[in-house]
Motif scaffolding. Sequence first.
Motif: not given
Length: 820
Positions: A516-543
């Motif tokens: 799978p290709e690395a993604l540069d985004h997440v989906l923020l939700q109102a319940d104080l969670t974030a959903v990463a729909p796939g693998p994240l790019e390394r700077p984004l994942a680290d932060m």
Amino acid sequence: MGTTTPPRTLAEALRARGDESLAGLLRARPDLLNPVPNDITQLATRAGTRASVVRALEHLDRFALQTAEALAVAPDPAPYDTLLSLLTGDGLDDGEQRDDVGAAITAALPGALATLREQALVWGEDDRLRLVRTARELLAPSPQHPSPTGLGPTVAEATAGMSPGRLQEILAAAGLPATHDPVSAVAALSALFTDRTRMAELLDTAPVEALSVLDRLVWGPPYGEVTPNPTPPVKWLRDRGLLLPVSTRTVVLPREAALHLRAGRAHRVPEPVPPVVAAVAERDPQAVDRAAAGQAFTALSTVEELLKLWDGGGPTILRAGGLSVRELKRAATALDVTEPVAAFWIELAYGAGLLASDGETDERYAPTPASDEWLDLSAEDRWTHLATAWLAATRTPGLVGGQDAKGRALSALGPELDRSAAPDVRRRVLALFAELPPGTAPEAETLLRRLRWERPLRGSAPTAEGSDLRSRLALWTLNEAELLGITGRGALAAHTRALLDEGEDTAAALLSPLLPEALDHVLLQADLTAVAPGPLERPLADMLSVLADVESKGGATVYRFTPGSVRRALDAGQAASDLHAFLAAHSRTPVPQPLSYLIDDVARRHGHLRIGAASAYVRCDDEAVLNEILADRRSTGLRLRRLAPTVLAAQADPGSLLEALRDMGYAPAAESAEGDVLITRAGARRTPPRTPPVPVPEGPPTPDDTLLGAAVRAIRSGDTAATVARKEPPEGATGSAPSGTLPRTTPAETLATVQAAAMTGSTVWIGYVNADGAASQRVIAPVRVEGGFVTAYDHTADEVRTYPLHRITGVAELAEEGER
């Protein structure tokens, strides 16, 4: 063989071989090269040593070993037809009612015999086949070491030491005429047992119970215990020599009699053909590749998570080396896997050079600088690095949790996990996978049977767990290959075939489109969670790993934002504005208001309290906050006291004080001696540069063609020097010397002979003593003689060398062709 005169010794047989055949022997038995033998005679001697023969036998397949075992119970020397008869039988009924495998044996025997000859375990022409003496001693039956054939000693061996009177009694009971000496008596009894017609007539007169006794002994073990007053059936057999005494209470079935009862076969089940690896399922190759690629991605994520887990300094190392059971359980919990699987990932990262000891006084495991380089690679290159390290590693994670020979527990990363056979087993298992059509999953049991056939002696020693080590290694290989993405749904993946046959670059190219290709985004939700729909790019994942905690993993990863996680990001040097900007830039959904409030609230309180080293102190501009801390019962263990209206001193270290106040609900910040806020950055701990653990070799490495060519030339040259004929000096001359000793000549004679040889371009034989006092014989062709030195081409060393004349003990001319 290529000689007109049959060889009389193994050395003569090796001397008659061509260079390619000698190179084949050294390739098959590389232990013979350490060091390179001086000549053929030394090579033959070394090839007959016990350690070398045992190593060679361990690398034979089952049928080649059965062939050697048959030769061990055959006459020495044995004709080819006798050997074939021992393997196929004489065609008469032996009561087994088995399918005839004679054709398969007949077809396979020349290949097995060629293997034994190539490895110098058998020598001689087909009419005089000889097994190397050491191999015969190892494989021949004896009371201490029963033969795999189940045969016992010959009549001659079993009757050694028997009284002549007892021998004559046996001959009389068997219906044979008396003889005049024990030798002829043994020969007559042996002839009876090897004569099918007379032996059948003798057994026709045997009681039924006596035949039952023979049936129990015929396929081994051939030894049985008897009482001082044996039963009539046993007495009948003993009187006729069908059971011969070994001791007062033990009898043995002689080999000749057993072979008659077996219809001439040395083995109950000859196995000339390797077992077929059966298929348990046939799947779509593309589905197999996708499944393997998915597991490969999971493997990369797991190793990355392990590196991140130990990023700030991993667990301490046990005094005896390795990881404690508690730390292994902790790692398994963090990785959400079982302890054996956690041990596999830890050992894999260690074997790939990504983890190592930091070498400090309080020694811990930590990521290596190479792990940072590995993380910068593409996903497919990271996988090939792990897979290549796994293939070559001798460390065996499957042993973790077991015990060594002394009953001590084996721990992950411990010193006793190396098994030199592991790389060979892994590659052989994958090679058997590769022989099947793409998408075919093999049946594990048939695969194990094939491995046992290929190395029967290696799998002959059962372990405490009930199976031999080689089979256990194969089963661990099947499990580990599935975890690592080597196989998918039980079948070999296309990128693994490429890795084995074509190399890492081709494997990476095949794997890349499936990951799978690395993604540069997440989906923020109102319940104080974030959903990463796939693998994240390394700077984004680290932060994101600093700013939020992982709540669940799977096809999508769910991160949860908490006050503690936001404070962690602030501790790492981020400001509230930085966090707002980061989330806005990487979220496909608007930043929820609760999350913005959470960041602002934590940032407002962050650093209000300052912790420094006194042992430790607390500083705050708000005296009311310090009064609240002093009044809180939870601060009792910190032993706080007020030094000034805005300063509290503690008898705890700054780290413990930070954690305690955070547990009480405050958001303190550490500060330096100058009063600046200390920023804690993740991933700051690394070991010094470390090399991956070196695999423990199973034996000497397989030599390359260059080394083999040089070794063969050196052995040939040394053999020429050792066997060359030399001209004998006149009787009474100074240079006369007994055969096999160094020549002796005066310095003047030595100088004159060497100078003459240099002028005529002839070759001479010299005795030479080096600086260490070691004497040797050499055949040289002098080129130049000056300054007390002779420069010559040394046929023994196959190179040009310079020798001091004063170290030459003597010189002799070589005999002409007609004088040899």
